[in-house]
Design a protein around this motif. Structure first.
Motif, mmCIF file in Angstrom:
data_model
loop_
_atom_site.group_PDB
_atom_site.id
_atom_site.type_symbol
_atom_site.label_atom_id
_atom_site.label_comp_id
_atom_site.label_asym_id
_atom_site.label_seq_id
_atom_site.Cartn_x
_atom_site.Cartn_y
_atom_site.Cartn_z
ATOM 1 N N UNK A 72 34.446 37.690 46.072
ATOM 2 C CA UNK A 72 35.276 37.795 44.652
ATOM 3 C C UNK A 72 35.364 36.242 44.031
ATOM 4 N N UNK A 73 35.704 35.371 44.962
ATOM 5 C CA UNK A 73 35.694 33.945 44.572
ATOM 6 C C UNK A 73 34.462 33.481 43.898
ATOM 7 N N UNK A 74 33.109 33.915 44.414
ATOM 8 C CA UNK A 74 32.006 33.507 43.605
ATOM 9 C C UNK A 74 31.928 34.261 42.543
ATOM 10 N N UNK A 75 32.339 35.553 42.182
ATOM 11 C CA UNK A 75 32.330 36.362 40.834
ATOM 12 C C UNK A 75 33.318 35.577 39.885
ATOM 13 N N UNK A 76 34.381 35.181 40.446
ATOM 14 C CA UNK A 76 35.307 34.627 39.461
ATOM 15 C C UNK A 76 34.549 33.095 38.970
ATOM 16 N N UNK A 77 33.839 32.312 40.101
ATOM 17 C CA UNK A 77 33.100 31.203 39.684
ATOM 18 C C UNK A 77 32.206 31.559 38.386
ATOM 19 N N UNK A 82 30.523 31.114 32.956
ATOM 20 C CA UNK A 82 30.043 32.040 31.549
ATOM 21 C C UNK A 82 28.542 32.094 31.115
ATOM 22 N N UNK A 83 27.793 31.520 32.053
ATOM 23 C CA UNK A 83 26.494 31.568 31.645
ATOM 24 C C UNK A 83 25.651 32.755 31.909
ATOM 25 N N UNK A 84 25.978 33.610 33.025
ATOM 26 C CA UNK A 84 25.268 34.574 33.638
ATOM 27 C C UNK A 84 26.353 35.569 34.091
ATOM 28 N N UNK A 85 26.041 36.896 33.917
ATOM 29 C CA UNK A 85 27.027 37.914 34.420
ATOM 30 C C UNK A 85 27.462 37.565 35.685
ATOM 31 N N UNK A 86 28.514 38.251 36.206
ATOM 32 C CA UNK A 86 28.989 38.070 37.484
ATOM 33 C C UNK A 86 28.089 38.908 38.393
ATOM 34 N N UNK A 87 27.644 38.310 39.571
ATOM 35 C CA UNK A 87 27.023 39.192 40.451
ATOM 36 C C UNK A 87 27.740 40.374 41.277
ATOM 37 N N UNK A 88 27.169 41.478 41.060
ATOM 38 C CA UNK A 88 27.703 42.634 41.701
ATOM 39 C C UNK A 88 27.444 43.101 42.893
ATOM 40 N N UNK A 89 28.220 43.197 43.992
ATOM 41 C CA UNK A 89 27.890 43.528 45.310
ATOM 42 C C UNK A 89 28.621 44.672 45.895
ATOM 43 N N UNK A 90 27.767 45.999 45.636
ATOM 44 C CA UNK A 90 28.581 47.145 45.946
ATOM 45 C C UNK A 90 28.510 47.671 47.452
ATOM 46 N N UNK A 91 29.398 48.154 48.103
ATOM 47 C CA UNK A 91 29.432 48.486 49.551
ATOM 48 C C UNK A 91 30.004 49.726 49.630
ATOM 49 N N UNK A 92 30.459 49.928 50.834
ATOM 50 C CA UNK A 92 31.227 51.355 50.844
ATOM 51 C C UNK A 92 32.820 51.280 50.663
ATOM 52 N N UNK A 93 32.954 50.059 50.489
ATOM 53 C CA UNK A 93 34.597 49.999 50.249
ATOM 54 C C UNK A 93 34.930 50.153 48.888
ATOM 55 N N UNK A 94 35.577 51.260 48.892
ATOM 56 C CA UNK A 94 35.906 51.607 47.528
ATOM 57 C C UNK A 94 36.809 50.854 46.742
ATOM 58 N N UNK A 95 37.817 50.248 47.485
ATOM 59 C CA UNK A 95 38.802 49.331 46.809
ATOM 60 C C UNK A 95 38.050 48.093 46.569
ATOM 61 N N UNK A 96 37.241 47.318 47.160
ATOM 62 C CA UNK A 96 36.519 46.170 46.799
ATOM 63 C C UNK A 96 35.691 46.561 45.501
ATOM 64 N N UNK A 97 35.029 47.709 45.635
ATOM 65 C CA UNK A 97 34.168 48.034 44.521
ATOM 66 C C UNK A 97 34.766 48.445 42.964
ATOM 67 N N UNK A 98 36.135 48.823 43.026
ATOM 68 C CA UNK A 98 37.041 48.947 41.971
ATOM 69 C C UNK A 98 37.541 47.382 41.411
ATOM 70 N N UNK A 99 37.622 46.755 42.547
ATOM 71 C CA UNK A 99 38.070 45.207 41.773
ATOM 72 C C UNK A 99 36.825 44.609 41.278
ATOM 73 N N UNK A 100 35.697 44.718 41.903
ATOM 74 C CA UNK A 100 34.597 43.843 41.279
ATOM 75 C C UNK A 100 34.310 44.497 40.047
ATOM 76 N N UNK A 101 34.405 45.918 39.636
ATOM 77 C CA UNK A 101 34.023 46.567 38.669
ATOM 78 C C UNK A 101 35.035 45.989 37.563
#
Length: 348
Positions: A72-77, A82-101
């Motif tokens: 999450x911290x890396x995504x916010x960084x 603002x140069x590139x889109x945040x890196x999305x790392x999806x796993x089996x944790x539905x809650x974390x996927x929702x937050x990243x989305x």
């Protein structure tokens, strides 16, 4: 009372200590209740195994939570840079996927807002540059005329000529400022157009009434073919100004003895307004630029005008969900066609 803030590692340690203490108390209670050493030992072994599994579970959760926090911290960084889109790392944790989305959606909104601000800033800079360029000539002329009146001994006739010249330049500045205020208010949404089903005949009559005197001076034949009972959703005040701008150009660029004709026809989806003249026409190479702010053809720079009328017309028509097109050729006259929707959608 001051609240104590505990870190996750401290909380996990307290949970582990609580499990260990509970296990020991439970084993002692079993021993005193049964007076059986074997039962107490079995209970102790069972508690130890459960404690080990609980410790493993806590460590797994702690590591997983730490990894998730780092992601999450890396995504916010990435979002902040603002140069590139945040890196999305999806796993089996539905809650974390929702937050990243949701964070990714927030990033896209931030980028869209940033681009919009950049476009508005560029438009503002262009507007300031245009104003500076357009104001420069009449301002310089006013200074020259004022200097001549102050520094030279002029006859009363010459003074009257200079004063008349100053009055003309002041009128140009006033017209320029008025046009700029109108266009800026339309662009920024300060002025909202009010579309109502009203008579397009009356709106057209208001626009024609403003050009009849100039048309008579040039002996132009002005005709209009419009049903007097035709109701079209539009803003009558601003639409009349848009029509006037086109009619004024038609009168200005049509030679003496020519003709200007207006035809209004209702179609199924929209109402079509044609404004045709027998003037000098517009070369095809210039037709894409005539709706730009302050654009004027090189051949007409010596004629009155600042090149903002058609720009305002396009803004007014487009904000009513309409469109405008031009059909012309050099020396063959010009036809401006306006399409106004017949539906009652709110104007922007």
């Amino acid at each position: 009372m001051k609240k104590v803030q505990l870190s996750l590692s401290v909380i996990f340690r307290l949970i582990g200590a609580g499990i260990a203490i509970t296990s020991i108390v439970l084993c002692i209670s079993v021993f005193f209740a049964t007076q059986n050493v074997t039962a107490a030992i079995v209970c102790l072994i069972t508690a130890a195994v459960l404690s080990i599994w609980a410790f493993i579970l806590v460590r797994v959760l702690q590591n997983r939570l730490a990894r998730f926090t780092n992601d999450i911290c890396q995504t916010i960084d990435d979002m902040m840079q603002g140069e590139t889109a945040p890196k999305m790392i999806f796993d089996d944790d539905t809650m974390s996927d929702r937050i990243k989305h949701q964070l990714n959606r927030l990033y896209q909104m931030m980028q869209s807002s940033k681009k919009m601000i950049e476009v508005q800033r560029a438009g503002l800079q262009e507007l300031i540059s245009d104003i500076s360029h357009q104001v420069k000539t009449p301002a310089t002329n006013l200074k020259m005329a004022a200097a001549a009146l102050l520094e030279q001994a002029l006859s009363s006739e010459q003074q009257a000529e200079y004063l008349q010249f100053i009055n003309v330049q002041a009128d140009k500045l006033d017209f320029l400022m008025s046009a700029m205020v109108k266009s800026s208010r339309l662009e920024t949404g300060v002025i909202s157009l009010n579309k109502q089903p009203v008579s397009i005949y009356e709106t057209l009559a208001a626009a024609l009434g403003s050009i009849f005197l100039k048309a008579e001076e040039k002996h132009l034949q002005v005709t209009a073919d419009c049903p007097d009972d035709l109701l079209v959703p539009h803003d009558p005040k601003w639409t009349a100004e848009a029509l006037f701008n086109i009619l004024e150009n038609a009168v200005k660029y049509t030679p003496e003895g020519g003709a200007v004709r207006v035809t209004v026809v209702r179609w199924e989806a929209c109402t079509k307004i044609d404004i045709s003249d027998t003037g000098r026409g517009i070369p095809e190479s210039h037709q894409a630029a005539i709706f730009k702010r302050f654009y004027r053809e090189p051949e007409v720079h010596g004629m009155e005008g600042i090149g903002i009328g058609l720009y305002l017309t396009r803004e007014i028509i487009s904000k009513q969900d309409g469109r405008i097109k031009v059909t012309s050729a050099a020396g063959a006259g010009t036809t401006f066609t306006i399409f106004l929707p017949n539906d009652q959608e709110p104007a922007r």
